[in-house]
Design an enzyme around this catalytic site. Structure first.
Site, PDB file in Angstrom:
ATOM      1  N   PHE A 183       0.824  -1.637   0.143  1.00  0.00           N
ATOM      2  CA  PHE A 183      -0.474  -0.428  -0.303  1.00  0.00           C
ATOM      3  C   PHE A 183       0.764   1.015  -0.068  1.00  0.00           C
ATOM      4  CE2 PHE A 183      -2.251   3.343   2.887  1.00  0.00           C
ATOM      5  CZ  PHE A 183      -3.070   3.885   2.361  1.00  0.00           C
TER       6      PHE A 183
ATOM      7  N   LEU B  20       0.707   5.186  -0.200  1.00  0.00           N
ATOM      8  CA  LEU B  20       0.261   6.225   0.223  1.00  0.00           C
ATOM      9  C   LEU B  20       1.719   7.314   0.278  1.00  0.00           C
ATOM     10  CD1 LEU B  20      -2.204   8.612   1.029  1.00  0.00           C
ATOM     11  CD2 LEU B  20      -1.569   7.255   2.945  1.00  0.00           C
TER      12      LEU B  20
ATOM     13  N   GLN C  10      10.622  -8.375  45.079  1.00  0.00           N
ATOM     14  CA  GLN C  10      10.164  -8.304  44.644  1.00  0.00           C
ATOM     15  C   GLN C  10      10.106  -6.901  43.588  1.00  0.00           C
ATOM     16  OE1 GLN C  10       8.068  -5.315  47.796  1.00  0.00           O
ATOM     17  NE2 GLN C  10       5.806  -6.700  47.508  1.00  0.00           N
TER      18      GLN C  10
ATOM     19  N   GLN D  81      16.008  -4.420  29.940  1.00  0.00           N
ATOM     20  CA  GLN D  81      16.510  -4.127  30.954  1.00  0.00           C
ATOM     21  C   GLN D  81      16.978  -5.021  32.746  1.00  0.00           C
ATOM     22  OE1 GLN D  81      18.324  -1.442  31.802  1.00  0.00           O
ATOM     23  NE2 GLN D  81      18.441  -1.531  34.118  1.00  0.00           N
TER      24      GLN D  81
ATOM     25  N   GLU E  71       2.241   3.485   9.379  1.00  0.00           N
ATOM     26  CA  GLU E  71       0.458   4.052   9.435  1.00  0.00           C
ATOM     27  C   GLU E  71       0.074   4.229  10.893  1.00  0.00           C
ATOM     28  OE1 GLU E  71      -2.069  -0.003   9.179  1.00  0.00           O
ATOM     29  OE2 GLU E  71      -0.504  -1.062   7.433  1.00  0.00           O
TER      30      GLU E  71
HETATM   31  N1  CAA Z   1     -13.243   6.837   7.099  1.00  0.00           N
HETATM   32  C1  CAA Z   1     -14.017   7.596   6.052  1.00  0.00           C
HETATM   33  N2  CAA Z   1     -12.718   9.429   5.655  1.00  0.00           N
HETATM   34  C2  CAA Z   1     -11.955   9.602   6.582  1.00  0.00           C
HETATM   35  C3  CAA Z   1     -11.556   9.259   7.469  1.00  0.00           C
HETATM   36  C4  CAA Z   1     -11.254   7.611   7.833  1.00  0.00           C
HETATM   37  N3  CAA Z   1     -10.759   7.389   8.901  1.00  0.00           N
HETATM   38  N4  CAA Z   1     -10.513   9.664   7.863  1.00  0.00           N
HETATM   39  C5  CAA Z   1     -10.801  11.388   7.366  1.00  0.00           C
HETATM   40  N5  CAA Z   1     -11.382  11.154   6.182  1.00  0.00           N
HETATM   41  C6  CAA Z   1     -12.313  11.932   5.359  1.00  0.00           C
HETATM   42  C7  CAA Z   1     -12.699  12.779   6.685  1.00  0.00           C
HETATM   43  O1  CAA Z   1     -13.974  13.106   6.396  1.00  0.00           O
HETATM   44  C8  CAA Z   1     -12.673  13.950   5.215  1.00  0.00           C
HETATM   45  O2  CAA Z   1     -13.605  13.677   4.188  1.00  0.00           O
HETATM   46  P1  CAA Z   1     -15.050  15.086   3.485  1.00  0.00           P
HETATM   47  O3  CAA Z   1     -13.842  16.143   3.180  1.00  0.00           O
HETATM   48  O4  CAA Z   1     -15.835  14.759   2.859  1.00  0.00           O
HETATM   49  O5  CAA Z   1     -15.305  15.844   4.986  1.00  0.00           O
HETATM   50  C9  CAA Z   1     -11.250  13.619   4.721  1.00  0.00           C
HETATM   51  O6  CAA Z   1     -11.692  12.189   4.485  1.00  0.00           O
HETATM   52  C10 CAA Z   1     -10.449  14.417   4.499  1.00  0.00           C
HETATM   53  O7  CAA Z   1     -10.216  14.222   6.231  1.00  0.00           O
HETATM   54  P2  CAA Z   1      -8.912  14.982   6.903  1.00  0.00           P
HETATM   55  O8  CAA Z   1      -9.515  17.115   7.181  1.00  0.00           O
HETATM   56  O9  CAA Z   1      -9.317  15.462   8.951  1.00  0.00           O
HETATM   57  O10 CAA Z   1      -7.710  15.363   6.579  1.00  0.00           O
HETATM   58  P3  CAA Z   1      -6.665  15.559   6.870  1.00  0.00           P
HETATM   59  O11 CAA Z   1      -6.099  16.784   5.640  1.00  0.00           O
HETATM   60  O12 CAA Z   1      -6.812  16.759   7.944  1.00  0.00           O
HETATM   61  O13 CAA Z   1      -5.593  14.378   7.713  1.00  0.00           O
HETATM   62  C11 CAA Z   1      -5.366  12.737   9.378  1.00  0.00           C
HETATM   63  C12 CAA Z   1      -6.014  13.646   8.568  1.00  0.00           C
HETATM   64  C13 CAA Z   1      -5.572  11.436  10.549  1.00  0.00           C
HETATM   65  C14 CAA Z   1      -3.946  13.643   9.694  1.00  0.00           C
HETATM   66  C15 CAA Z   1      -4.337  11.901   7.903  1.00  0.00           C
HETATM   67  O14 CAA Z   1      -3.468  12.500   6.945  1.00  0.00           O
HETATM   68  C16 CAA Z   1      -3.751  10.616   8.720  1.00  0.00           C
HETATM   69  O15 CAA Z   1      -3.678   9.693   8.638  1.00  0.00           O
HETATM   70  N6  CAA Z   1      -2.178  11.026   8.435  1.00  0.00           N
HETATM   71  C17 CAA Z   1      -1.533  10.126   8.678  1.00  0.00           C
HETATM   72  C18 CAA Z   1      -1.332   9.166   7.330  1.00  0.00           C
HETATM   73  C19 CAA Z   1      -0.220   7.322   8.059  1.00  0.00           C
HETATM   74  O16 CAA Z   1      -0.809   6.646   8.492  1.00  0.00           O
HETATM   75  N7  CAA Z   1       0.865   7.702   7.098  1.00  0.00           N
HETATM   76  C20 CAA Z   1       1.043   6.065   7.310  1.00  0.00           C
HETATM   77  C21 CAA Z   1       1.090   5.952   5.840  1.00  0.00           C
HETATM   78  S1  CAA Z   1       0.763   3.927   5.316  1.00  0.00           S
HETATM   79  C22 CAA Z   1       2.751   3.467   6.137  1.00  0.00           C
HETATM   80  O17 CAA Z   1       2.835   3.641   6.996  1.00  0.00           O
HETATM   81  C23 CAA Z   1       3.576   2.726   5.571  1.00  0.00           C
HETATM   82  C24 CAA Z   1       3.032   0.513   5.280  1.00  0.00           C
HETATM   83  O18 CAA Z   1       4.232   0.916   4.149  1.00  0.00           O
HETATM   84  C25 CAA Z   1       2.624   0.487   5.790  1.00  0.00           C
END
Ligand code: CAA
Length: 378
Positions: free
Chosen positions: A122, A124, A278, A335, A362
């Site tokens: 995945f 992103l 303990q 530890q 994530e």
């Molecule tokens: N389910 C459904 N929709 C959602 C949602 C959810 N959990 N969270 C947000 N949305 C929707 C919102 O409802 C909104 O929709 P509308 O515009 O229609 O109202 C839209 O998405 C935008 O939401 P936000 O305004 O809340 O978005 P934001 O830009 O403020 O971001 C955030 C919110 C939670 C910080 C998000 O950016 C986030 O989760 N960031 C972390 C990303 C992350 O986890 N990255 C890791 C990537 S994967 C990885 O780690 C590597 C791998 O290989 C696995």
């Protein structure tokens, strides 16, 4: 309220424990040391049906419940955090294909993923889109019947090993999060290459890489879900993924705890086993209490996911608590093993290194707090 496991869940725990004992524990140290992706183990997990657990029968699945998946990740992570991470991330694209894929996409991709013949990833994250996931700069431009992808993804788990990638790309920058679209990209697509393979602190047996797209053409049928829905798809995917990460963290914590209890019983100092002191018992109590808190949060989030109820807040809470528990417990476990904890002859230092990523990928612990706060305050 019923806190008992079903017969099916008990049976899955028993069989995955056996599998871990035979296939995962014996190689956990070696694959960490050699940074070797355990492809053969993933294939075997598929052959034994552990990758198919919750998915529909028509795509080769076993239609078990979400808690079965959680149990599998927990038991794997007790002995190998890297393998649990690979499997947890592998589940994410399968879940998304199932939820948003067309019939053709499901039939084409899911059966090979659930048998472990193919591995999923995945994508992103980008250099400028980490916690701020909306700042995706990889572009996808429609040209005839194809989308043309350009850009670079980074820190992609299973990158370079996966066959099927879900990629998030910007199709209309003017629309912000509503301009992001999800696509399925196959590994050998011209214009798609693997960049830097990361050298990491922990989960060394898992592959983490850059993905590079240079005029990479994919047929428009490879769009996953609708145009502009990619950000939501990614968030939904991460909600589910975070339950998996929480299960991975829980397993690491339990594994380190069990190793520690065993060691304290065996090791004598000052004329008695360490378990009789303990001060050390109180450390064990702290570890146990945190593990139990995390455990029920993880199981509850799995239950909500299974029930089709909202679980964004619960997934984030479970990940936050379980990952911080994993870090606390593995750190304390090192530890309590003293000098032995620091040596590579024991698995504790590996567990501590492997635990750290659960607070980061994530969604970091800080992002989990943002997600939880936004749910509580809305
Ligand atoms: N389910 C459904 N929709 C959602 C949602 C959810 N959990 N969270 C947000 N949305 C929707 C919102 O409802 C909104 O929709 P509308 O515009 O229609 O109202 C839209 O998405 C935008 O939401 P936000 O305004 O809340 O978005 P934001 O830009 O403020 O971001 C955030 C919110 C939670 C910080 C998000 O950016 C986030 O989760 N960031 C972390 C990303 C992350 O986890 N990255 C890791 C990537 S994967 C990885 O780690 C590597 C791998 O290989 C696995």
């Amino acid at each position: 309220m019923n806190f008992d496991f079903t017969n099916e869940q008990k049976m899955i725990r028993q069989s995955i424990k056996q599998f871990v004992e035979n296939e995962i524990e014996p190689i956990a140290e070696e694959i960490d040391r050699n940074h070797r992706f355990p492809r053969e183990t993933i294939k075997k997990l598929g052959e034994y049906g552990f990758l198919a657990l919750t998915f529909p029968k028509e795509y080769g699945g076993a239609e078990g419940d979400e808690l079965c998946k959680t149990i599998v990740l927990e038991e794997i992570a007790k002995k190998c955090g890297a393998t649990a991470g690979i499997v947890s991330v592998h589940y994410l694209p399968i879940n998304l294909l199932l939820k948003y894929g067309t019939k053709e996409q499901k039939e084409k991709y899911i059966p090979k993923l659930v048998t472990g013949e193919h591995i999923g990833a995945f994508a992103l994250t980008e250099p400028n889109a980490g916690s701020d996931a909306s700042n995706v700069q990889t572009t996808a431009v429609l040209d005839g019947d194809d989308y043309v992808l350009n850009g670079t993804k980074c820190f992609i788990t299973n990158g370079g090993e996966a066959d099927t990638y879900i990629i998030l790309a910007m199709t209309d920058k003017s629309k912000g999060t509503k301009g992001i679209t999800a696509f399925i990209v196959e590994k050998d697509t011209p214009g798609f290459s693997i960049g830097k393979i990361e050298d990491k602190l922990g989960i060394c047996a898992s592959s983490t890489s850059e993905l590079i797209f240079e005029n990479c053409r994919i047929p428009k049928e490879n769009m996953l879900g609708k145009e502009g829905k990619g950000f939501k798809i990614a968030m939904v995917g991460l909600d589910g993924g975070r339950v998996g990460m929480a299960a991975q963290a829980l397993g690491l914590a339990k594994g380190a705890f069990e190793e520690t209890v065993k060691y304290l019983k065996e090791r004598n100092q000052f004329g008695k086993p360490l378990i009789k002191f303990q001060g050390l018992q109180w450390y064990l109590v702290e570890m146990h209490s945190k593990i139990e808190s995390a455990r029920w949060l993880v199981y509850h989030a799995s239950y909500l996911k299974q029930s089709g109820k909202p679980f964004t807040k619960e997934a984030a809470t479970a990940k936050l608590v379980a990952s911080e528990t994993a870090m606390f417990v593995t750190h304390k476990a090192v530890q309590m093993h003293g000098g032995y904890g620091f040596m590579k002859d024991y698995p504790l230092e590996r567990m501590m290194r492997d635990a750290k990523i659960t607070e980061i990928y994530e969604g970091t612990s800080e992002i989990m707090k943002i997600v939880i706060a936004s749910q509580i305050t809305r």
